[in-house]
Motif scaffolding. Structure first.
Motif, PDB file in Angstrom:
ATOM      1  N   LYS A 160       0.831  -1.208   0.000  1.00  0.00           N
ATOM      2  CA  LYS A 160       0.000   0.000   0.000  1.00  0.00           C
ATOM      3  C   LYS A 160       0.867   1.259   0.000  1.00  0.00           C
ATOM      4  N   VAL A 161       1.950   1.226   0.740  1.00  0.00           N
ATOM      5  CA  VAL A 161       2.870   2.366   0.767  1.00  0.00           C
ATOM      6  C   VAL A 161       3.409   2.640  -0.621  1.00  0.00           C
ATOM      7  N   MET A 162       3.829   1.597  -1.312  1.00  0.00           N
ATOM      8  CA  MET A 162       4.390   1.777  -2.647  1.00  0.00           C
ATOM      9  C   MET A 162       3.322   2.233  -3.645  1.00  0.00           C
ATOM     10  N   PHE A 163       2.099   1.735  -3.477  1.00  0.00           N
ATOM     11  CA  PHE A 163       1.010   2.194  -4.344  1.00  0.00           C
ATOM     12  C   PHE A 163       0.744   3.681  -4.105  1.00  0.00           C
ATOM     13  N   LEU A 164       0.748   4.078  -2.846  1.00  0.00           N
ATOM     14  CA  LEU A 164       0.544   5.485  -2.508  1.00  0.00           C
ATOM     15  C   LEU A 164       1.617   6.351  -3.159  1.00  0.00           C
ATOM     16  N   TYR A 165       2.842   5.895  -3.083  1.00  0.00           N
ATOM     17  CA  TYR A 165       3.968   6.626  -3.668  1.00  0.00           C
ATOM     18  C   TYR A 165       3.790   6.792  -5.178  1.00  0.00           C
ATOM     19  N   GLN A 166       3.423   5.709  -5.836  1.00  0.00           N
ATOM     20  CA  GLN A 166       3.208   5.769  -7.285  1.00  0.00           C
ATOM     21  C   GLN A 166       2.021   6.661  -7.635  1.00  0.00           C
ATOM     22  N   ALA A 167       0.997   6.649  -6.798  1.00  0.00           N
ATOM     23  CA  ALA A 167      -0.177   7.489  -7.034  1.00  0.00           C
ATOM     24  C   ALA A 167       0.191   8.972  -6.945  1.00  0.00           C
ATOM     25  N   VAL A 168       1.030   9.311  -5.975  1.00  0.00           N
ATOM     26  CA  VAL A 168       1.474  10.704  -5.832  1.00  0.00           C
ATOM     27  C   VAL A 168       2.210  11.147  -7.085  1.00  0.00           C
ATOM     28  N   ILE A 169       3.127  10.318  -7.560  1.00  0.00           N
ATOM     29  CA  ILE A 169       3.909  10.659  -8.756  1.00  0.00           C
ATOM     30  C   ILE A 169       2.996  10.851  -9.962  1.00  0.00           C
ATOM     31  N   GLY A 170       2.115   9.891 -10.195  1.00  0.00           N
ATOM     32  CA  GLY A 170       1.241   9.964 -11.355  1.00  0.00           C
ATOM     33  C   GLY A 170       0.293  11.152 -11.306  1.00  0.00           C
ATOM     34  N   CYS A 171      -0.316  11.387 -10.150  1.00  0.00           N
ATOM     35  CA  CYS A 171      -1.270  12.492 -10.027  1.00  0.00           C
ATOM     36  C   CYS A 171      -0.565  13.842 -10.129  1.00  0.00           C
ATOM     37  N   TRP A 172       0.662  13.926  -9.626  1.00  0.00           N
ATOM     38  CA  TRP A 172       1.396  15.191  -9.720  1.00  0.00           C
ATOM     39  C   TRP A 172       1.722  15.518 -11.178  1.00  0.00           C
ATOM     40  N   HIS A 173       2.177  14.523 -11.912  1.00  0.00           N
ATOM     41  CA  HIS A 173       2.507  14.743 -13.322  1.00  0.00           C
ATOM     42  C   HIS A 173       1.271  15.184 -14.116  1.00  0.00           C
ATOM     43  N   THR A 174       0.170  14.474 -13.944  1.00  0.00           N
ATOM     44  CA  THR A 174      -1.006  14.750 -14.766  1.00  0.00           C
ATOM     45  C   THR A 174      -1.723  16.036 -14.370  1.00  0.00           C
ATOM     46  N   SER A 175      -1.529  16.487 -13.142  1.00  0.00           N
ATOM     47  CA  SER A 175      -2.207  17.710 -12.703  1.00  0.00           C
ATOM     48  C   SER A 175      -1.305  18.940 -12.773  1.00  0.00           C
ATOM     49  N   HIS A 176      -0.048  18.766 -13.206  1.00  0.00           N
ATOM     50  CA  HIS A 176       0.887  19.882 -13.338  1.00  0.00           C
ATOM     51  C   HIS A 176       1.522  19.851 -14.731  1.00  0.00           C
ATOM     52  N   PHE A 190     -11.148  21.964 -23.494  1.00  0.00           N
ATOM     53  CA  PHE A 190     -10.361  20.922 -22.827  1.00  0.00           C
ATOM     54  C   PHE A 190     -10.649  20.828 -21.327  1.00  0.00           C
ATOM     55  N   GLU A 191     -11.793  21.352 -20.912  1.00  0.00           N
ATOM     56  CA  GLU A 191     -12.123  21.353 -19.481  1.00  0.00           C
ATOM     57  C   GLU A 191     -12.097  19.951 -18.887  1.00  0.00           C
ATOM     58  N   ILE A 192     -12.567  18.974 -19.642  1.00  0.00           N
ATOM     59  CA  ILE A 192     -12.630  17.605 -19.130  1.00  0.00           C
ATOM     60  C   ILE A 192     -11.237  17.035 -18.841  1.00  0.00           C
ATOM     61  N   LEU A 193     -10.221  17.613 -19.464  1.00  0.00           N
ATOM     62  CA  LEU A 193      -8.855  17.122 -19.286  1.00  0.00           C
ATOM     63  C   LEU A 193      -8.129  17.784 -18.125  1.00  0.00           C
ATOM     64  N   ARG A 194      -8.728  18.811 -17.524  1.00  0.00           N
ATOM     65  CA  ARG A 194      -8.091  19.468 -16.382  1.00  0.00           C
ATOM     66  C   ARG A 194      -8.206  18.582 -15.155  1.00  0.00           C
ATOM     67  N   LEU A 195      -7.097  18.370 -14.492  1.00  0.00           N
ATOM     68  CA  LEU A 195      -7.065  17.497 -13.318  1.00  0.00           C
ATOM     69  C   LEU A 195      -6.533  18.249 -12.107  1.00  0.00           C
ATOM     70  N   ASP A 196      -7.193  18.057 -10.999  1.00  0.00           N
ATOM     71  CA  ASP A 196      -6.748  18.638  -9.730  1.00  0.00           C
ATOM     72  C   ASP A 196      -6.009  17.570  -8.937  1.00  0.00           C
ATOM     73  N   PHE A 197      -4.874  17.931  -8.378  1.00  0.00           N
ATOM     74  CA  PHE A 197      -4.041  16.943  -7.678  1.00  0.00           C
ATOM     75  C   PHE A 197      -4.783  16.273  -6.529  1.00  0.00           C
ATOM     76  N   VAL A 198      -5.384  17.068  -5.649  1.00  0.00           N
ATOM     77  CA  VAL A 198      -6.056  16.496  -4.475  1.00  0.00           C
ATOM     78  C   VAL A 198      -7.246  15.643  -4.895  1.00  0.00           C
ATOM     79  N   ASP A 199      -8.035  16.140  -5.845  1.00  0.00           N
ATOM     80  CA  ASP A 199      -9.197  15.364  -6.292  1.00  0.00           C
ATOM     81  C   ASP A 199      -8.771  14.027  -6.894  1.00  0.00           C
ATOM     82  N   SER A 200      -7.760  14.073  -7.747  1.00  0.00           N
ATOM     83  CA  SER A 200      -7.295  12.847  -8.407  1.00  0.00           C
ATOM     84  C   SER A 200      -6.716  11.858  -7.399  1.00  0.00           C
ATOM     85  N   LEU A 201      -5.880  12.369  -6.501  1.00  0.00           N
ATOM     86  CA  LEU A 201      -5.262  11.491  -5.508  1.00  0.00           C
ATOM     87  C   LEU A 201      -6.307  10.918  -4.561  1.00  0.00           C
TER      88      LEU A 201
END
Length: 211
Positions: A160-176, A190-201
């Motif tokens: 779970k720790v490693m999944f959390l780590y990977q989730a942070v990386i992926g969500c940060w990239h896609t939301s920034h 392109f509104e549908i493509l906008r991603l918020d880090f907290v929402d996604s994570l």
């Protein structure tokens, strides 16, 4: 405190306390530069100038740019772990966990570039020590998952720790996205493509915490 820090910078650090103070000041200055300019634009010679240090003096603490930001990454990871430990007194909620992580943007940013940029570390001994510290923190975080979910095994908690780590990386990239793409994304098309880090994570953590 500022007076002490400024005095330590202008004089040669001799005692262990002075050296630790100097090291911390370098890390703090690097963190500010990272937030203002991004990793690629940070130049060690400019950091040294800001700190009123010579480049050789700076290199006595950090051999290169990668080692400096790996050290900063470990500092930020420790701060995040403290924040997560404070959550152990309450039932864990995905949104709260995501917001706690988002409150450490330097950790998130450096996580996103850790494997592709920072870990281009050629010193094997330093690389091993870095990974050992990360492993220790991962094991500490796994203990928190065991606290929240006692039915888990040690290996399941680490997973779970490693999944959390990977989730942070992926969500940060896609939301920034890049500055160019940020401009493009302002278009309503392109509104549908906008991603918020907290929402996604948060959405990913619902799955993580439910299993």
């Amino acid at each position: 405190m500022n007076t002490i820090v400024n005095t330590a910078i202008k004089k040669r650090a001799i005692s262990p306390e002075q050296k630790q103070l100097r090291r911390q000041q370098i890390l703090s200055t690097a963190k500010l530069a990272l937030g203002e300019h991004g990793y690629e634009q940070v130049v060690l010679s400019q950091l040294a100038e800001q700190l009123e240090l010579s480049k050789p003096a700076l290199y006595r603490y950090f051999a290169n740019k990668e080692s400096l930001f790996m050290a900063l990454y470990l500092e930020e990871a420790k701060q995040l772990l403290l924040g997560l430990e404070r959550l152990s007194q309450q039932n864990l909620k995905p949104r709260v966990l995501a917001e706690t992580i988002a409150a450490q943007p330097t950790f998130c940013y450096l996580s996103a570039i850790l494997h592709t940029v920072l870990e281009k570390q050629e010193n094997i001994e330093q690389a091993i020590n870095f990974k050992r510290e990360l492993k220790t923190m991962a094991e500490q975080l796994a203990k928190l998952f065991l606290h929240w979910s006692p039915q888990l095994s040690q290996q399941q908690a680490l997973t779970k720790v490693m999944f959390l780590y990977q989730a942070v990386i992926g969500c940060w990239h896609t939301s920034h996205p890049s500055s160019t793409m940020q401009q493009v994304m302002q278009n309503d098309e392109f509104e549908i493509l906008r991603l918020d880090f907290v929402d996604s994570l948060s959405l990913l953590l619902v799955k993580l915490l439910a299993d």
